[in-house]
Design an enzyme around this catalytic site. Structure first.
Site, short mmCIF file in Angstrom:
data_model
loop_
_atom_site.label_atom_id
_atom_site.label_comp_id
_atom_site.label_asym_id
_atom_site.label_seq_id
_atom_site.Cartn_x
_atom_site.Cartn_y
_atom_site.Cartn_z
N HIS A 1 -16.42 -1.26 -28.74
CA HIS A 1 -16.26 0.03 -29.41
C HIS A 1 -16.75 -0.06 -30.87
CE1 HIS A 1 -14.66 3.98 -30.00
NE2 HIS A 1 -13.52 3.64 -30.56
N SER B 1 -15.53 6.63 -33.63
CA SER B 1 -14.27 6.80 -32.95
C SER B 1 -13.57 8.06 -33.47
CB SER B 1 -13.43 5.54 -33.12
OG SER B 1 -12.50 5.44 -32.09
C1 MCU Z 1 -12.23 7.46 -29.83
O1 MCU Z 1 -11.37 7.56 -30.95
C2 MCU Z 1 -10.01 7.23 -30.90
C3 MCU Z 1 -9.34 7.75 -29.66
O2 MCU Z 1 -9.50 9.14 -29.59
C4 MCU Z 1 -7.85 7.41 -29.73
O3 MCU Z 1 -7.21 7.84 -28.54
C5 MCU Z 1 -7.63 5.96 -29.93
O4 MCU Z 1 -6.30 5.74 -30.18
O5 MCU Z 1 -8.34 5.54 -31.07
C6 MCU Z 1 -9.71 5.73 -31.07
C7 MCU Z 1 -10.19 5.20 -32.39
O6 MCU Z 1 -10.25 5.90 -33.37
O7 MCU Z 1 -10.39 3.87 -32.43
C8 MCU Z 1 -10.71 3.29 -33.67
#
Ligand code: MCU
Length: 388
Positions: free
Chosen positions: A339, A206
């Site tokens: 995710h 992420s």
């Molecule tokens: C995909 O990573 C992020 C994303 O870019 C953000 O917009 C969201 O808030 O959080 C994601 C993440 O890190 O989830 C753990």
């Protein structure tokens, strides 16, 4: 007697010519970068000067230019090795101190090693691994958020990196973390931990997946990048994410990302609403990892931009192919799933890349390109040469 003096002089003169030629051909990195609008993914094989990339040496130079452009417009500057780096290893803790300009910071990582006799390969995991690390590979857990904070926009300039270089430094969090990875490798080279500093991977999921791609791109001592589900800011291309957004998708874009967190440097604010004016895009960020190993692990959650990551990384794979190492990069997209959960249908791809790039194995990493059907030619107006 006379000739024995003259001859060496002649020899010196004769040898001097190719040296001068080489110097004229040296890789000169510009300090300013184009901002001309280009809706397509920029051509990796034309220098900003207009000169074509023809040879593998040209490509190595172009990679430096691309890295400089990405740092200038997007990531912020990665500082060189600080004047002093020291390390100690005790129990499973590697403690690192970096000093520069009269200031010092310290941080530590924990090392989980396979049993038996090393040296072992290892994967540096941002905040802990969300991929299964095989039992014959170590894990180095890195608290990246302590080096560059990432709570929200109020984290700008906060973290140990900024304690050392100043809160006004140009780096975004991704670059601060890459600097931390660079120092972990310094420490592994300084003290015997049983981990082989030449066989290191980097992973994160992420937001930390955005970071793992940037670290693999910026730190040449990383042998294998394993960024997972970073989406926009990672394996997605800004331009394609914008076109997907315009087509109605719920996808993270450059203009959204700057309102959420400090992953990119402050310079990126100037481009967030006009990503077409960036000199580069993330196909080129990924291509900085070449010829080293890179397996991009993605998901098909809308917010991550599956069309954007797939097309962007298809473009990156064209670059790897041109560089003569088509099998050194793979993209495993593999359907919509929870995710960062790592589905079993990505396992064989991960196993193959770890085998090849961390364990000196002979597993095939050829033709790993899985994701939604997208036509990369829609997004590019260049063709990849075969570099000589
Ligand atoms: C995909 O990573 C992020 C994303 O870019 C953000 O917009 C969201 O808030 O959080 C994601 C993440 O890190 O989830 C753990």
């Amino acid at each position: 007697m006379k000739y024995s003096i003259v001859l060496p002089l002649i020899a010196t003169t004769v040898l001097a010519a190719p040296t001068v030629e080489k110097r004229q051909d040296a890789c000169v990195i510009p300090t300013t970068f184009p901002t001309t609008a280009n809706p397509k993914l920029p051509d990796p094989f034309t220098f900003f000067s207009g000169k074509k990339v023809v040879t593998k040496d040209d490509w190595a130079c172009r990679q430096k230019e691309l890295s400089a452009a990405l740092q200038a417009q997007e990531l912020g500057t990665l500082p060189p090795k600080p004047s002093t780096v020291t390390a100690t290893y005790s129990g499973s803790t590697l403690s690192i101190t970096a000093s520069e300009g009269g200031k010092s910071i310290s941080f530590s990582v924990s090392i989980k090693k396979p049993s038996g006799t090393g040296p072992f390969p290892a994967i540096i995991a941002y905040g802990g691994a969300s991929i299964p690390v095989p039992s014959n590979v170590g894990t180095i857990t890195f608290d990246n958020g302590a080096i560059g904070q990432q709570t929200d926009r109020s984290s700008r300039g906060k973290g140990k990196f900024f304690d050392l270089y100043g809160s006004g430094h140009s780096a975004g969090a991704l670059t601060a973390w890459a600097w931390g990875v660079d120092r972990i490798i310094d420490a592994l080279e300084l003290v015997d931990t049983g981990i082989n500093p030449k066989k290191l991977g980097v992973t994160g999921c992420s937001r930390n997946g955005k970071g793992a791609l940037a670290a693999a791109a910026l730190v040449p001592r990383i042998a294998l990048g394993l960024p997972q589900e970073g989406g926009s800011g990672g394996a997605a291309c800004w331009r394609i994410s914008d076109s997907e957004k315009a087509a109605g998708k719920n996808i993270q874009t450059a203009s959204q990302i700057i309102t959420e967190n400090v992953w990119l440097g402050p310079a990126f604010n100037n481009f967030a609403s006009k990503a077409t004016t960036l000199a580069t895009d993330h196909h080129e960020l990924a291509s900085l990892v070449s010829p080293r190993g890179l397996l991009v692990i993605e998901n098909e959650i809308d917010w991550l931009g599956p069309v954007s990551t797939t097309a962007c990384m298809k473009a990156a794979r064209l670059i790897y192919k041109a560089a003569g190492v088509p099998d050194n990069m793979g993209f495993t997209g593999s359907g919509n799933h929870a995710h960062c959960s790592f589905p079993s249908n990505q396992q064989a791809d991960l196993t193959a890349f770890i085998n090849r790039f961390l364990l000196d194995g002979t597993a095939s990493t050829a033709n790993i390109e899985k994701g939604p059907t997208v036509d990369v030619s829609k997004y590019i107006d260049w063709t990849a040469p075969t570099l000589t």
